[in-house]
Motif scaffolding. Structure first.
Motif, PDB file in Angstrom:
ATOM      1  N   LYS A 109     -28.179  -8.038 -59.262  1.00 35.12           N
ATOM      2  CA  LYS A 109     -28.513  -6.899 -58.593  1.00 35.12           C
ATOM      3  C   LYS A 109     -29.153  -7.147 -57.104  1.00 35.12           C
ATOM      4  O   LYS A 109     -28.767  -6.511 -56.195  1.00 35.12           O
ATOM      5  N   ASN A 110     -30.000  -8.244 -56.994  1.00 37.48           N
ATOM      6  CA  ASN A 110     -30.452  -8.272 -55.642  1.00 37.48           C
ATOM      7  C   ASN A 110     -29.546  -9.052 -54.729  1.00 37.48           C
ATOM      8  O   ASN A 110     -29.379  -8.667 -53.503  1.00 37.48           O
ATOM      9  N   ILE A 111     -28.283  -9.523 -55.182  1.00 33.85           N
ATOM     10  CA  ILE A 111     -27.396 -10.171 -54.314  1.00 33.85           C
ATOM     11  C   ILE A 111     -26.661  -9.011 -53.929  1.00 33.85           C
ATOM     12  O   ILE A 111     -26.280  -8.972 -52.706  1.00 33.85           O
ATOM     13  N   GLU A 112     -26.186  -8.029 -54.684  1.00 35.73           N
ATOM     14  CA  GLU A 112     -25.491  -6.968 -54.290  1.00 35.73           C
ATOM     15  C   GLU A 112     -26.090  -6.093 -53.391  1.00 35.73           C
ATOM     16  O   GLU A 112     -25.522  -5.709 -52.391  1.00 35.73           O
ATOM     17  N   PHE A 145     -29.584 -13.053 -64.074  1.00 31.64           N
ATOM     18  CA  PHE A 145     -30.083 -13.804 -63.051  1.00 31.64           C
ATOM     19  C   PHE A 145     -29.351 -15.182 -63.143  1.00 31.64           C
ATOM     20  O   PHE A 145     -28.753 -15.822 -64.372  1.00 31.64           O
ATOM     21  N   LEU A 146     -29.147 -15.796 -62.089  1.00 28.98           N
ATOM     22  CA  LEU A 146     -28.731 -17.174 -61.694  1.00 28.98           C
ATOM     23  C   LEU A 146     -29.409 -18.090 -61.020  1.00 28.98           C
ATOM     24  O   LEU A 146     -30.398 -17.407 -60.339  1.00 28.98           O
ATOM     25  N   ARG A 147     -29.396 -19.413 -61.430  1.00 26.06           N
ATOM     26  CA  ARG A 147     -30.125 -20.355 -60.797  1.00 26.06           C
ATOM     27  C   ARG A 147     -29.518 -20.560 -59.197  1.00 26.06           C
ATOM     28  O   ARG A 147     -28.531 -19.937 -58.836  1.00 26.06           O
ATOM     29  N   LEU A 148     -30.231 -20.761 -58.273  1.00 24.38           N
ATOM     30  CA  LEU A 148     -29.635 -20.910 -56.767  1.00 24.38           C
ATOM     31  C   LEU A 148     -28.371 -21.385 -56.629  1.00 24.38           C
ATOM     32  O   LEU A 148     -27.622 -21.037 -56.021  1.00 24.38           O
ATOM     33  N   GLY A 149     -28.145 -22.801 -57.300  1.00 22.25           N
ATOM     34  CA  GLY A 149     -26.973 -23.230 -57.225  1.00 22.25           C
ATOM     35  C   GLY A 149     -25.836 -22.355 -57.874  1.00 22.25           C
ATOM     36  O   GLY A 149     -24.608 -22.255 -57.322  1.00 22.25           O
ATOM     37  N   GLU A 150     -26.208 -21.875 -59.002  1.00 22.78           N
ATOM     38  CA  GLU A 150     -25.176 -20.739 -59.539  1.00 22.78           C
ATOM     39  C   GLU A 150     -24.754 -19.673 -58.580  1.00 22.78           C
ATOM     40  O   GLU A 150     -23.695 -19.202 -58.568  1.00 22.78           O
ATOM     41  N   ALA A 151     -26.084 -19.116 -58.180  1.00 24.20           N
ATOM     42  CA  ALA A 151     -25.596 -18.143 -57.106  1.00 24.20           C
ATOM     43  C   ALA A 151     -24.914 -18.370 -56.137  1.00 24.20           C
ATOM     44  O   ALA A 151     -24.141 -17.532 -55.455  1.00 24.20           O
ATOM     45  N   ALA A 152     -24.823 -19.504 -55.429  1.00 25.10           N
ATOM     46  CA  ALA A 152     -24.148 -20.117 -54.184  1.00 25.10           C
ATOM     47  C   ALA A 152     -22.828 -19.997 -54.674  1.00 25.10           C
ATOM     48  O   ALA A 152     -21.921 -19.502 -54.197  1.00 25.10           O
ATOM     49  N   ASP A 153     -22.533 -20.758 -56.162  1.00 24.12           N
ATOM     50  CA  ASP A 153     -21.161 -20.641 -56.503  1.00 24.12           C
ATOM     51  C   ASP A 153     -20.641 -19.405 -56.749  1.00 24.12           C
ATOM     52  O   ASP A 153     -19.355 -19.183 -56.351  1.00 24.12           O
ATOM     53  N   TYR A 154     -21.389 -18.400 -57.252  1.00 23.82           N
ATOM     54  CA  TYR A 154     -20.956 -17.190 -57.500  1.00 23.82           C
ATOM     55  C   TYR A 154     -20.483 -16.222 -56.080  1.00 23.82           C
ATOM     56  O   TYR A 154     -19.644 -15.757 -56.411  1.00 23.82           O
ATOM     57  N   LEU A 155     -21.301 -16.643 -55.147  1.00 24.50           N
ATOM     58  CA  LEU A 155     -20.876 -16.015 -53.891  1.00 24.50           C
ATOM     59  C   LEU A 155     -19.924 -16.674 -53.058  1.00 24.50           C
ATOM     60  O   LEU A 155     -19.247 -16.118 -52.166  1.00 24.50           O
ATOM     61  N   GLY A 156     -19.406 -17.968 -53.595  1.00 26.38           N
ATOM     62  CA  GLY A 156     -18.384 -18.790 -52.721  1.00 26.38           C
ATOM     63  C   GLY A 156     -18.735 -19.396 -51.513  1.00 26.38           C
ATOM     64  O   GLY A 156     -18.300 -19.467 -50.457  1.00 26.38           O
TER      65      GLY A 156
END
Length: 91
Positions: free
Chosen positions: A80-83, A40-51
């Motif tokens: 998993k939800n991102i994928e 699980f990622l926080r929103l800011g981390e998820a944005a960074d993860y996705l670029g």
């Protein structure tokens, strides 16, 4: 013993471009590597993860159906939800 090379301006520029490319590639790899092992990622981390930037991620969650979890006001997105979200938009 010192060895000196004499390079043309074009050769110097080409070498500098290759070095910059290698550095940028290493930085990009390191960005996503810090999220290995985390589900699980926080929103800011998820944005960074996705670029992508945070505003674009908010559009994905608010208008495009990217699922998130909220626990005591803190928002998380599973990798998993991102994928699954991205796969839904395959063409």
């Amino acid at each position: 013993m010192n060895v000196e090379f004499v390079l043309s301006k074009e050769q110097e520029e080409l070498i500098q471009m290759k070095i910059n490319s290698a550095i940028n590639s290493a930085v990009d790899q390191n960005k996503s590597a810090k999220y290995i092992g985390r589900e699980f990622l926080r929103l800011g981390e998820a944005a960074d993860y996705l670029g992508i930037d945070y505003k674009k991620l908010k559009i994905f969650t608010d208008k495009c159906g990217l699922k998130l979890s909220v626990i005591d006001g803190t928002k998380f997105i599973s990798k998993k939800n991102i994928e699954e979200f991205i796969k839904n938009f395959e063409q």
